[in-house]
Design a protein around this motif. Structure first.
Motif, PDB file in Angstrom:
ATOM      1  N   VAL A 106      -7.683   4.707  -3.218  1.00 46.87           N
ATOM      2  CA  VAL A 106      -7.703   5.258  -1.785  1.00 46.87           C
ATOM      3  C   VAL A 106      -6.561   7.092  -1.956  1.00 46.87           C
ATOM      4  O   VAL A 106      -6.966   8.285  -2.123  1.00 46.87           O
ATOM      5  N   ARG A 107      -5.925   6.989  -2.573  1.00 41.85           N
ATOM      6  CA  ARG A 107      -4.565   8.056  -2.882  1.00 41.85           C
ATOM      7  C   ARG A 107      -4.946   8.591  -4.282  1.00 41.85           C
ATOM      8  O   ARG A 107      -4.562   9.840  -3.509  1.00 41.85           O
ATOM      9  N   LEU A 108      -6.456   8.203  -5.036  1.00 44.24           N
ATOM     10  CA  LEU A 108      -6.530   8.863  -5.710  1.00 44.24           C
ATOM     11  C   LEU A 108      -7.945  10.384  -4.668  1.00 44.24           C
ATOM     12  O   LEU A 108      -7.913  11.053  -5.312  1.00 44.24           O
ATOM     13  N   ASP A 109      -8.209   9.367  -4.104  1.00 44.75           N
ATOM     14  CA  ASP A 109      -9.861   9.979  -3.358  1.00 44.75           C
ATOM     15  C   ASP A 109      -9.174  10.867  -2.641  1.00 44.75           C
ATOM     16  O   ASP A 109      -9.882  12.224  -2.619  1.00 44.75           O
ATOM     17  N   LEU A 110      -7.906  10.967  -1.865  1.00 43.05           N
ATOM     18  CA  LEU A 110      -6.816  11.777  -0.851  1.00 43.05           C
ATOM     19  C   LEU A 110      -6.590  12.928  -1.910  1.00 43.05           C
ATOM     20  O   LEU A 110      -5.929  13.363  -1.251  1.00 43.05           O
ATOM     21  N   ASP A 111      -5.733  12.437  -3.245  1.00 46.31           N
ATOM     22  CA  ASP A 111      -5.186  13.009  -3.566  1.00 46.31           C
ATOM     23  C   ASP A 111      -3.605  13.026  -2.627  1.00 46.31           C
ATOM     24  O   ASP A 111      -3.243  14.147  -2.794  1.00 46.31           O
ATOM     25  N   ALA A 112      -3.102  11.952  -2.465  1.00 42.48           N
ATOM     26  CA  ALA A 112      -2.774  11.956  -1.595  1.00 42.48           C
ATOM     27  C   ALA A 112      -0.730  12.345  -2.035  1.00 42.48           C
ATOM     28  O   ALA A 112      -0.545  11.965  -2.927  1.00 42.48           O
ATOM     29  N   ALA A 113      -0.147  12.830  -0.943  1.00 46.35           N
ATOM     30  CA  ALA A 113       1.315  12.749  -1.917  1.00 46.35           C
ATOM     31  C   ALA A 113       2.056  11.547  -0.995  1.00 46.35           C
ATOM     32  O   ALA A 113       3.104  10.897  -1.823  1.00 46.35           O
ATOM     33  N   SER A 114       1.902  11.037   0.005  1.00 48.49           N
ATOM     34  CA  SER A 114       2.360   9.406  -0.164  1.00 48.49           C
ATOM     35  C   SER A 114       1.434   9.207   1.501  1.00 48.49           C
ATOM     36  O   SER A 114       0.690  10.159   2.053  1.00 48.49           O
ATOM     37  N   PHE A 115       1.856   8.003   1.812  1.00 49.26           N
ATOM     38  CA  PHE A 115       0.971   7.380   2.858  1.00 49.26           C
ATOM     39  C   PHE A 115       3.101   6.773   3.880  1.00 49.26           C
ATOM     40  O   PHE A 115       3.399   6.763   3.234  1.00 49.26           O
ATOM     41  N   ARG A 116       2.450   6.226   4.792  1.00 49.33           N
ATOM     42  CA  ARG A 116       4.030   6.151   5.902  1.00 49.33           C
ATOM     43  C   ARG A 116       3.056   5.426   6.776  1.00 49.33           C
ATOM     44  O   ARG A 116       1.284   5.673   7.462  1.00 49.33           O
ATOM     45  N   PHE A 117       3.264   4.263   7.243  1.00 47.89           N
ATOM     46  CA  PHE A 117       2.781   3.147   8.137  1.00 47.89           C
ATOM     47  C   PHE A 117       3.687   3.055   9.122  1.00 47.89           C
ATOM     48  O   PHE A 117       4.741   2.256   8.492  1.00 47.89           O
ATOM     49  N   GLN A 118       2.887   2.066  10.121  1.00 51.56           N
ATOM     50  CA  GLN A 118       3.496   1.666  11.575  1.00 51.56           C
ATOM     51  C   GLN A 118       3.084   0.711  12.337  1.00 51.56           C
ATOM     52  O   GLN A 118       1.745   0.932  12.789  1.00 51.56           O
ATOM     53  N   ARG A 134     -16.364   5.872  -0.229  1.00 47.10           N
ATOM     54  CA  ARG A 134     -15.116   7.072  -0.447  1.00 47.10           C
ATOM     55  C   ARG A 134     -14.760   7.775   0.480  1.00 47.10           C
ATOM     56  O   ARG A 134     -14.898   8.510   0.717  1.00 47.10           O
ATOM     57  N   LEU A 135     -13.610   7.932   0.453  1.00 49.93           N
ATOM     58  CA  LEU A 135     -13.199   8.526   0.994  1.00 49.93           C
ATOM     59  C   LEU A 135     -12.749   9.993  -0.226  1.00 49.93           C
ATOM     60  O   LEU A 135     -12.749   9.853  -0.658  1.00 49.93           O
ATOM     61  N   ALA A 136     -13.142  11.238   0.656  1.00 49.25           N
ATOM     62  CA  ALA A 136     -12.627  12.617   0.098  1.00 49.25           C
ATOM     63  C   ALA A 136     -12.033  14.135   0.143  1.00 49.25           C
ATOM     64  O   ALA A 136     -12.103  13.369   2.044  1.00 49.25           O
ATOM     65  N   VAL A 137     -11.930  14.988  -0.388  1.00 55.71           N
ATOM     66  CA  VAL A 137     -11.314  16.187   0.730  1.00 55.71           C
ATOM     67  C   VAL A 137     -11.991  17.001   0.428  1.00 55.71           C
ATOM     68  O   VAL A 137     -12.406  16.948  -1.113  1.00 55.71           O
ATOM     69  N   GLU A 138     -12.494  17.660   1.286  1.00 57.56           N
ATOM     70  CA  GLU A 138     -12.732  19.086   0.501  1.00 57.56           C
ATOM     71  C   GLU A 138     -12.310  20.251   1.243  1.00 57.56           C
ATOM     72  O   GLU A 138     -11.823  20.836   2.353  1.00 57.56           O
ATOM     73  N   PRO A 139     -11.367  20.676   0.681  1.00 59.66           N
ATOM     74  CA  PRO A 139     -11.121  22.508   0.482  1.00 59.66           C
ATOM     75  C   PRO A 139     -11.672  23.768   0.754  1.00 59.66           C
ATOM     76  O   PRO A 139     -12.974  23.354   0.012  1.00 59.66           O
ATOM     77  N   THR A 140     -11.456  24.246   1.713  1.00 65.03           N
ATOM     78  CA  THR A 140     -12.302  25.717   1.920  1.00 65.03           C
ATOM     79  C   THR A 140     -11.399  26.493   2.047  1.00 65.03           C
ATOM     80  O   THR A 140     -10.371  26.888   1.984  1.00 65.03           O
ATOM     81  N   SER A 141     -11.393  28.312   1.186  1.00 66.33           N
ATOM     82  CA  SER A 141     -11.075  29.098   1.479  1.00 66.33           C
ATOM     83  C   SER A 141     -11.699  30.259   2.024  1.00 66.33           C
ATOM     84  O   SER A 141     -12.928  30.520   1.276  1.00 66.33           O
ATOM     85  N   GLY A 142     -10.236  31.128   2.498  1.00 64.33           N
ATOM     86  CA  GLY A 142     -11.591  32.261   2.020  1.00 64.33           C
ATOM     87  C   GLY A 142     -11.684  33.433   2.212  1.00 64.33           C
ATOM     88  O   GLY A 142     -12.033  35.307   2.581  1.00 64.33           O
ATOM     89  N   GLY A 143     -11.028  33.682   1.431  1.00 63.82           N
ATOM     90  CA  GLY A 143     -11.179  34.813  -0.262  1.00 63.82           C
ATOM     91  C   GLY A 143      -8.946  35.347   0.406  1.00 63.82           C
ATOM     92  O   GLY A 143      -8.905  35.218   1.125  1.00 63.82           O
ATOM     93  N   ARG A 144      -9.629  36.522  -0.356  1.00 67.32           N
ATOM     94  CA  ARG A 144      -8.628  37.522  -0.044  1.00 67.32           C
ATOM     95  C   ARG A 144      -9.060  38.713   0.592  1.00 67.32           C
ATOM     96  O   ARG A 144     -10.178  39.361   0.531  1.00 67.32           O
ATOM     97  N   TRP A 191       0.753  -0.729  -0.210  1.00 68.42           N
ATOM     98  CA  TRP A 191       0.253   0.472   0.125  1.00 68.42           C
ATOM     99  C   TRP A 191       0.857   0.950   0.003  1.00 68.42           C
ATOM    100  O   TRP A 191       0.445   1.803  -0.875  1.00 68.42           O
ATOM    101  N   GLN A 192       2.100   1.563   0.884  1.00 68.45           N
ATOM    102  CA  GLN A 192       2.572   2.531   1.366  1.00 68.45           C
ATOM    103  C   GLN A 192       3.726   3.048  -0.346  1.00 68.45           C
ATOM    104  O   GLN A 192       3.833   4.028  -1.005  1.00 68.45           O
ATOM    105  N   SER A 193       4.119   1.734  -0.617  1.00 65.40           N
ATOM    106  CA  SER A 193       5.023   1.585  -2.280  1.00 65.40           C
ATOM    107  C   SER A 193       5.100   1.843  -3.409  1.00 65.40           C
ATOM    108  O   SER A 193       5.067   2.423  -4.257  1.00 65.40           O
TER     109      SER A 193
END
Length: 623
Positions: A70-82, A143-153, A44-46
């Motif tokens: 999962v990687r696409l749904d989160l637009d994730a840069a990386s996973f790391r597990f312990q 599925r997982l999803a990421v929802e960003p929010t922005s306050g404008g300028r 999964w990690q690699s």
């Protein structure tokens, strides 16, 4: 500045795998549940999703796709597990793991604890497959999803909390994923029109909740007009119009300009566009980009695949709140300054509050408000005689002392020449000062030590290590090992200053205390240095000798009433004090004050006292 997404993804994934894979393989050596846990998490990690899938009891192709999603749904840069623990009993076992997911775009790591149930299948340990092995709260059909929010300028404000810019419409092109049949095609067409990377546009769409509008590219009015037909031809693209405070008011170059992010500037923000994304290109808009825009908030949620609705919020980071920037600019005085310089060819005017050093107005014509008015390096000319007079008076020179004022004079081998006829061939020190007789003033070099000139210059802030959020220059004094060098300093030939530095000199005489300049009051100074760690503090105010200041005020009042600065006189209000310098390289200065406003005016080919007088009159009329 945010990191470049593409580079970050490769580096982060490689580092995570290099750091963690040895840990997993090193501590899970037995042919037991440990082997299945190790292979599943390492795969999964690699990104070797088939390795992970074969260690489950599900269909390998379906499981591999689910893990990859999962990687696409989160637009994730990386996973790391312990692995945090494994227990077994007979033919069943349970492994517990901690996941660290880098969501990219400067978001925090998402850390959560997961569980892998295992059982023996034909003598081999297998992970009992269900979506919950990827996250305990991820259920079937979700599925997982990421929802960003922005306050404008947020705006930049003047001292009365009125905005120093007007709203302008930004056009945000985006999609609502649930309404688009082929997001890949839409992103490909948008990338072709705009130049943004297709994969970054698509990853933004892919990871978003399906019923949420996903902003992709922001345009200013002109750019949108150019591309409108092409954008409207893309099936599925929506255009959202947003008003934001981006059109600068005076002082425009101090406030700065704002642009919608382009492919060229995208690297400065990192990641795909969000609603209202904009970047300050210069001035305070650039200096306070992060404060004005804040940091994007982020939510990780589960989505029902059938309805597109959010089921559960798994994590949330509110981001850094955006906030306005408050300045010391007085809009009334700024308008007066704009009017005062309008008739000149090349000029700069800086007005400050004597009691605080607050910058009240900055206006230029044919010059730049930051590069010239705040940070310019110009010969001080005989305007520097205000500072030199401080040293000369302390050295015993009397204002009544008679001084020859010839058309030319040599001091220590340095030649000095009058640029205009003096009223008399013999003047008092007072008249030499008010009329700018450089030949008389230069002759006093033998009456003052170089160290005294340096001490006075330091007291008046010349060479001071102040800090402003924009480039500025406090001036430099030369080395003075001869009478010639001292004479040149007295009449400002070898002293470099900015209009801001000279406005502060005038303010120091007016108030009796030199103050470092202040332009921004919120966020409060001191400012962090470029490394983001060291705190840069302003120099302390310097209280000047009261008797010397009293004499200087008298001299500068005479400069307006009977000297060469008469054009600065105002008919109403507080009396004007000031002097005009002899021209150097075609430029001449007025420095002085009226009431609670001190100014420095630098004019090329004109009368700076007339500009100062116009400024005071306009300011009075507007009050």
């Amino acid at each position: 500045m945010r990191s470049v997404p593409g580079r970050r993804r490769i580096a982060a994934a490689a580092l995570a795998l290099a750091a963690t894979a040895p840990l997993l393989t090193g501590c899970l050596q037995e042919a037991s549940p440990h082997d299945a846990v190790r292979d599943f998490l390492v795969g999964w990690q690699s990104g070797d999703h088939m390795l992970a899938a074969r260690r489950t009891d599900g269909d390998p192709a379906e499981v591999a796709k689910a893990i990859g999603d999962v990687r696409l749904d989160l637009d994730a840069a990386s996973f790391r597990f312990q692995v945090t623990g494994i227990t077994s009993e007979g033919d069943t076992a349970e492994a517990r793991y901690r996941a660290e997911v880098d969501l990219g775009e400067n978001n925090p790591l998402w850390v959560y604890d997961g569980v892998l149930p295992l059982h023996l299948v034909d003598g081999q340990w297998k992970v009992r497959w269900s979506p919950s092995v990827l996250h305990p709260k991820l259920g079937p059909g979700q599925r997982l999803a990421v929802e960003p929010t922005s306050g404008g300028r947020q705006p930049i404000l003047d001292r009365e909390d009125d905005p120093l810019q007007t709203n302008a419409v930004l056009y945000v092109a985006g999609v609502t994923p649930a309404t688009v049949d082929d997001p890949q095609k839409v992103c490909a067409e948008l990338a072709k029109v705009t130049g943004f990377a297709q994969d970054r546009l698509f990853s933004r769409v892919r990871s978003a909740p399906p019923k949420t509008f996903v902003p992709l590219v922001t345009f200013g009015r002109q750019k949108f007009a150019e591309l409108r037909a092409e954008l409207e031809a893309i099936d599925g693209i929506e255009i959202d119009q947003q008003e934001q405070p981006v059109a600068p008011a005076a002082p425009k170059q101090i406030v700065g300009t704002v642009s919608a992010v382009t492919p060229e500037t995208e690297q400065q923000l990192g990641g795909p566009q969000r609603a209202g994304d904009s970047i300050g290109l210069d001035g305070l808009q650039k200096a306070y980009q992060d404060r004005l825009t804040g940091a994007t908030g982020t939510k990780v949620v589960t989505i029902d695949l059938k309805t597109g609705e959010t089921v559960t919020k798994l994590a949330e980071w509110p981001g850094r709140a955006n906030a306005p920037v408050s300045t010391t600019i007085d809009s009334r005085l700024q308008r007066a300054a704009e009017s005062a310089v309008s008739a000149t060819r090349r000029s700069a005017l800086v007005a400050v509050k004597p009691a605080t050093g607050e910058i009240l107005a900055v206006s230029t014509k044919g010059m730049h408000q930051v590069k010239d008015a705040l940070a310019g390096k110009f010969p001080a000319g005989s305007a520097f005689s205000v500072v030199a007079a401080d040293a000369l008076l302390k050295s015993g020179v009397k204002t009544t002392q008679k001084l020859p004022c010839p058309q030319s004079r040599s001091v220590g081998g340095a030649r000095f020449q009058l640029t205009r006829e003096a009223s008399s061939r013999t003047l008092s020190f007072r008249r030499s000062f008010t009329e700018g007789c450089v030949t008389a003033l230069a002759a006093l070099a033998r009456r003052v030590e170089a160290s005294s000139l340096v001490a006075s210059a330091t007291a008046y802030g010349i060479g001071s290590e102040w800090t402003l959020p924009l480039s500025s220059y406090s001036g430099t004094m030369p080395g003075m090992r001869s009478d010639a060098a001292k004479a040149q300093a007295i009449v400002g030939q070898n002293v470099k200053v900015s209009p801001l530095a000279m406005a502060l000199v005038a303010g120091a005489v007016a108030s009796g205390t030199w103050h470092p300049p202040v332009l921004v009051t919120s966020p409060a100074q001191p400012l962090p240095s470029d490394d983001g760690e060291t705190v840069v503090r302003q120099p302390d105010p310097v209280r000047l000798n009261a008797d010397t200041v009293k004499t200087l005020r008298s001299l500068m009042r005479a400069g307006v009433t009977s000297g060469s600065a008469a054009a600065a006189a105002a008919t109403t209000g507080a009396p004007v004090h000031g002097i005009v310098s002899a021209p150097v390289d075609g430029r001449s200065w007025f420095i002085g004050w009226r009431g609670e406003v001190a100014v420095a005016v630098l004019v090329e080919g004109g009368d700076p006292a007339a500009v100062a007088g116009a400024f005071f009159r306009y300011a009075t009329a507007a009050s």
